[in-house]
Design a protein around this motif. Structure first.
Motif, mmCIF file in Angstrom:
data_model
loop_
_atom_site.group_PDB
_atom_site.id
_atom_site.type_symbol
_atom_site.label_atom_id
_atom_site.label_comp_id
_atom_site.label_asym_id
_atom_site.label_seq_id
_atom_site.Cartn_x
_atom_site.Cartn_y
_atom_site.Cartn_z
ATOM 1 N N LEU A 69 -42.124 22.863 25.025
ATOM 2 C CA LEU A 69 -42.698 22.467 26.310
ATOM 3 C C LEU A 69 -43.043 20.981 26.326
ATOM 4 C CD1 LEU A 69 -44.994 25.534 27.076
ATOM 5 C CD2 LEU A 69 -42.873 24.889 28.219
ATOM 6 N N GLU A 72 -39.816 19.051 26.724
ATOM 7 C CA GLU A 72 -39.309 19.185 28.094
ATOM 8 C C GLU A 72 -40.108 18.301 29.051
ATOM 9 O OE1 GLU A 72 -36.939 20.150 31.134
ATOM 10 O OE2 GLU A 72 -36.614 20.683 29.033
ATOM 11 N N ARG A 73 -41.439 18.281 28.898
ATOM 12 C CA ARG A 73 -42.271 17.408 29.743
ATOM 13 C C ARG A 73 -41.910 15.945 29.531
ATOM 14 N NH1 ARG A 73 -47.094 20.029 27.663
ATOM 15 N NH2 ARG A 73 -47.087 22.072 28.598
ATOM 16 N N GLU A 74 -41.697 15.555 28.274
ATOM 17 C CA GLU A 74 -41.323 14.174 27.980
ATOM 18 C C GLU A 74 -39.984 13.832 28.624
ATOM 19 O OE1 GLU A 74 -41.395 13.449 23.781
ATOM 20 O OE2 GLU A 74 -43.499 14.047 23.608
ATOM 21 N N GLN A 76 -38.705 15.199 31.304
ATOM 22 C CA GLN A 76 -38.922 15.102 32.748
ATOM 23 C C GLN A 76 -39.582 13.775 33.109
ATOM 24 O OE1 GLN A 76 -41.174 18.572 33.814
ATOM 25 N NE2 GLN A 76 -39.357 19.873 34.008
ATOM 26 N N LYS A 77 -40.579 13.359 32.317
ATOM 27 C CA LYS A 77 -41.248 12.084 32.584
ATOM 28 C C LYS A 77 -40.261 10.932 32.458
ATOM 29 C CE LYS A 77 -45.957 13.257 31.211
ATOM 30 N NZ LYS A 77 -47.014 13.028 30.218
#
Length: 131
Positions: A69, A72-74, A76-77
């Motif tokens: 997770l 994935e957040r990184e 997306q950022k």
């Protein structure tokens, strides 16, 4: 191991300990299993196998999911930042090109002696500056 008698198990363990203590295992893979698996994976990658099954060595599902997770957040950022950069660059680049073009036009007008046109361009470039 369940089908071996006690004395057979002891004999096998004695043989293993002898090999372990004298470093005479039958194969190099027993000295460093991780390096052996890494070499095998590299060989298979060279042969052209794309989806080589990865042997699972860590069984902490919650930690692995948390790491997934976070990655994935990184991603997306980073994608959002790249999109913002592209949008800003296109707008800012156009504005900067326009300013450069206007400055060149202003310099050209000054060289021609057309100070009225140069002053008008100067006013467009910096509306707050005194004339």
């Amino acid at each position: 191991m369940e089908s071996l008698s006690n004395w057979e198990e002891k004999a096998m363990f004695k043989e293993f300990m002898e090999d372990h203590n004298t470093a005479t295992f039958a194969s190099k893979k027993y000295y460093d299993l991780e390096a052996y698996h890494r070499r095998q994976l590299e060989k298979e990658m060279k042969k052209g196998f794309k989806n080589v099954p990865v042997e699972r060595t860590i069984f902490d599902d919650e930690e692995q999911r948390r790491i997934e997770l976070m990655k994935e957040r990184e991603r997306q950022k980073e994608a959002e930042v790249e999109a913002l950069k592209r949008s800003m660059q296109s707008g800012m680049a156009q504005a900067m090109k326009e300013q450069t073009r206007l400055r060149e036009e202003m310099m050209y007008q000054y060289k021609l002696g057309n100070s009225e046109a140069a002053a008008a361009i100067q006013k467009r470039l910096d509306p707050d500056a005194p004339v």
